[in-house]
Scaffold this active site. Structure first.
Site, PDB file in Angstrom:
ATOM      1  N   CYS A   1      46.270  47.204 104.882  1.00 18.06           N
ATOM      2  CA  CYS A   1      46.630  46.358 103.776  1.00 18.06           C
ATOM      3  C   CYS A   1      46.360  44.923 104.092  1.00 18.06           C
ATOM      4  O   CYS A   1      45.198  44.357 103.807  1.00 18.06           O
ATOM      5  CB  CYS A   1      48.375  46.458 103.808  1.00 18.06           C
TER       6      CYS A   1
ATOM      7  N   ARG B   1      51.093  46.672  90.418  1.00 21.44           N
ATOM      8  CA  ARG B   1      51.015  47.301  91.894  1.00 21.44           C
ATOM      9  C   ARG B   1      50.462  48.770  91.879  1.00 21.44           C
ATOM     10  O   ARG B   1      50.669  49.501  90.920  1.00 21.44           O
ATOM     11  CB  ARG B   1      52.274  47.308  92.504  1.00 21.44           C
TER      12      ARG B   1
ATOM     13  N   HIS C   1      49.906  53.260 104.262  1.00 23.30           N
ATOM     14  CA  HIS C   1      51.046  52.998 105.148  1.00 23.30           C
ATOM     15  C   HIS C   1      51.555  54.304 105.570  1.00 23.30           C
ATOM     16  O   HIS C   1      51.009  55.212 105.317  1.00 23.30           O
ATOM     17  CB  HIS C   1      52.112  51.907 104.578  1.00 23.30           C
TER      18      HIS C   1
END
Length: 246
Positions: A98, A132, A194
């Site tokens: 990220c 997002r 993640h």
């Protein structure tokens, strides 16, 4: 065989306080555990802003962070830039997630249009936006099928000839359009996934460890690990999201 007989493998986690907000520290803990299970001795270094670089670095990891976290590490990252570029060019395995994935690219362009230079290890450019990309992801990669969870507003585009980390079977990936996810140059992997990503993907974890161990000791002698629970969880996500079965 004892750990001392197989050798030490030094793991460097970049900025674990500032750049590990979505559980990415679990990647370092996963690698340390798997090294012990394979019979190697892990030595973990947490590199913080302003500190001296460890004498040895066989595998380097970095995680996600808020914009404020990226600002706090920027000066130190600039000081370590040449060293990190040299390690990457020399083939040291790295996993950047990220925010650190973005910082290892060519540039990050803010929503306001400000261009912030990156390390240039990966030929990717990221543009911030107000939407997002969030949700579970399944990828097809050189390490096999990879699962994880994305949560990012940056939209990343690969430069000409830049290899992605994987192709998207489910999820948004780098930008929600070209079906690529992450980037890979030499043994440097950047990704938005993640989870943390490594406990859910034992093949990826061991792929990185094998590269590091071979560089340190000349070979990788794996132990007998029981990954049945991790494999089952991995496969359930693949089947649920894509319908694919191994």
């Amino acid at each position: 065989m004892s750990a001392a007989h197989k050798g030490e493998v030094h793991l460097v986690h970049l900025y674990p306080r500032e750049m590990s907000i979505y559980g990415d520290l679990g990647n370092t803990r996963c690698l340390a555990a798997r090294l012990r299970w394979h019979g190697y001795e892990p030595v973990v270094h947490g590199h913080h802003p302003g500190e001296r670089w460890p004498a040895q670095a066989h595998l380097v990891l970095g995680g996600g962070g808020q914009d404020s976290g990226q600002v706090r590490v920027q000066d130190d990252l600039d000081r370590q830039a040449d060293r990190l570029r040299e390690l990457a060019a020399d083939g040291v395995p790295m996993l950047m997630i990220c925010g650190m994935y973005q910082l290892f690219g060519e540039a990050f362009i803010t929503v306001e249009g400000r261009r912030l230079p990156g390390l240039g290890v990966l030929d990717v450019t990221t543009t911030g936006n107000r939407t997002r990309m969030i949700g579970p992801v399944v990828l097809d990669t050189d390490f096999g099928t990879v699962v994880g969870y994305e949560n990012h507003s940056g939209s990343t585009v690969l430069g000409p000839g830049q290899q992605p980390f994987g192709s998207v079977l489910h999820g948004e990936g780098n930008n929600g359009q070209d079906r690529t996810e992450g980037a890979r140059t030499h043994n440097v992997v950047g990704s938005y996934l993640h989870g943390p990503i490594l406990p859910a993907n034992p093949r990826l974890a061991d792929g990185l460890l094998e590269i590091a161990a071979r560089r340190v000791t000349g070979e990788f002698v794996p132990g007998e690990l029981d990954d049945r629970i991790a494999d089952e969880a991995h496969q359930r996500q693949v089947v649920r999201l894509t319908g694919r079965r191994r």
